[in-house]
Write a protein that holds these residues in place. Structure first.
Motif, PDB file in Angstrom:
ATOM      1  N   ILE A 186    -135.350 -37.139  33.321  1.00  0.00           N
ATOM      2  CA  ILE A 186    -134.895 -36.327  34.459  1.00  0.00           C
ATOM      3  C   ILE A 186    -133.387 -36.395  34.629  1.00  0.00           C
ATOM      4  N   SER A 187    -132.693 -36.745  33.557  1.00  0.00           N
ATOM      5  CA  SER A 187    -131.236 -36.802  33.665  1.00  0.00           C
ATOM      6  C   SER A 187    -130.642 -35.412  33.856  1.00  0.00           C
ATOM      7  N   PHE A 195    -136.798 -44.480  37.071  1.00  0.00           N
ATOM      8  CA  PHE A 195    -136.064 -45.602  36.497  1.00  0.00           C
ATOM      9  C   PHE A 195    -134.739 -45.110  35.940  1.00  0.00           C
ATOM     10  N   VAL A 196    -133.769 -46.006  35.860  1.00  0.00           N
ATOM     11  CA  VAL A 196    -132.471 -45.633  35.301  1.00  0.00           C
ATOM     12  C   VAL A 196    -132.562 -45.396  33.799  1.00  0.00           C
ATOM     13  N   ASP A 197    -133.502 -46.081  33.122  1.00  0.00           N
ATOM     14  CA  ASP A 197    -133.647 -45.898  31.680  1.00  0.00           C
ATOM     15  C   ASP A 197    -134.988 -46.473  31.219  1.00  0.00           C
ATOM     16  N   GLU A 198    -135.237 -46.367  29.915  1.00  0.00           N
ATOM     17  CA  GLU A 198    -136.492 -46.857  29.357  1.00  0.00           C
ATOM     18  C   GLU A 198    -136.613 -48.377  29.446  1.00  0.00           C
ATOM     19  N   GLY A 255    -133.052 -51.491  38.225  1.00  0.00           N
ATOM     20  CA  GLY A 255    -133.243 -50.286  37.429  1.00  0.00           C
ATOM     21  C   GLY A 255    -134.266 -49.321  37.989  1.00  0.00           C
ATOM     22  N   THR A 256    -134.948 -49.710  39.070  1.00  0.00           N
ATOM     23  CA  THR A 256    -135.882 -48.803  39.734  1.00  0.00           C
ATOM     24  C   THR A 256    -135.117 -48.057  40.815  1.00  0.00           C
ATOM     25  N   LYS A 257    -135.206 -46.732  40.794  1.00  0.00           N
ATOM     26  CA  LYS A 257    -134.492 -45.905  41.768  1.00  0.00           C
ATOM     27  C   LYS A 257    -135.384 -45.427  42.911  1.00  0.00           C
ATOM     28  N   MET A 302    -132.011 -40.953  33.223  1.00  0.00           N
ATOM     29  CA  MET A 302    -133.050 -41.269  34.200  1.00  0.00           C
ATOM     30  C   MET A 302    -134.406 -40.898  33.600  1.00  0.00           C
ATOM     31  N   LEU A 303    -135.379 -41.690  33.984  1.00  0.00           N
ATOM     32  CA  LEU A 303    -136.724 -41.517  33.466  1.00  0.00           C
ATOM     33  C   LEU A 303    -137.699 -41.485  34.635  1.00  0.00           C
ATOM     34  N   ARG A 304    -138.563 -40.487  34.656  1.00  0.00           N
ATOM     35  CA  ARG A 304    -139.623 -40.420  35.679  1.00  0.00           C
ATOM     36  C   ARG A 304    -140.933 -40.827  35.022  1.00  0.00           C
TER      37      ARG A 304
END
Length: 121
Positions: free
Chosen positions: A102-103, A62-65, A35-37, A1-3
């Protein structure tokens, strides 16, 4: 996860409803993409005194880059990205962007709810 964290130094002469419309458009764009959380954003709250001129901000998880990159590409399509630089002090100089992994996010441990131990006396 990516903030994806964005802080904005919005110029004083920009009307609040104009700022809100741009943040709403950012949310609409982000939340429409796979992919947006999560999205949150708005005006800073009075408090720490350490805002260094930043007046508004938003976060997107986001779930990833790759999901983040898709969002950034979409900003060019509806011009909301360039509209951000038009309302900030110094254009791109009034925007601070940071991405953090943020994983490994930590949350407080919570004790499971327990029924009270009551007895007849």
């Amino acid at each position: 996860m990516l903030r994806h964290i964005v802080l904005l130094q919005v110029a004083d002469h920009i009307p609040a409803d104009h700022i809100d419309a741009i943040i709403d458009q950012l949310a609409k764009t982000a939340l429409s993409l796979p992919g947006t959380k999560a999205f949150c954003g708005g005006k800073k709250k009075i408090g720490s005194g350490l805002s260094q001129g930043f007046t508004h901000g938003y976060n997107i998880d986001f779930v990833d880059e790759a999901a983040r990159d898709a969002y950034l590409a979409e900003l060019d399509g509806d011009r909301v990205g360039s509209r951000l630089s038009e309302i900030t002090v110094g254009g791109l100089g009034g925007i601070l962007v940071m991405n953090i992994d943020i994983s490994n996010i930590q949350t407080p441990d919570k004790t499971p709810d327990q029924k009270p131990q009551l007895r007849w006396v």
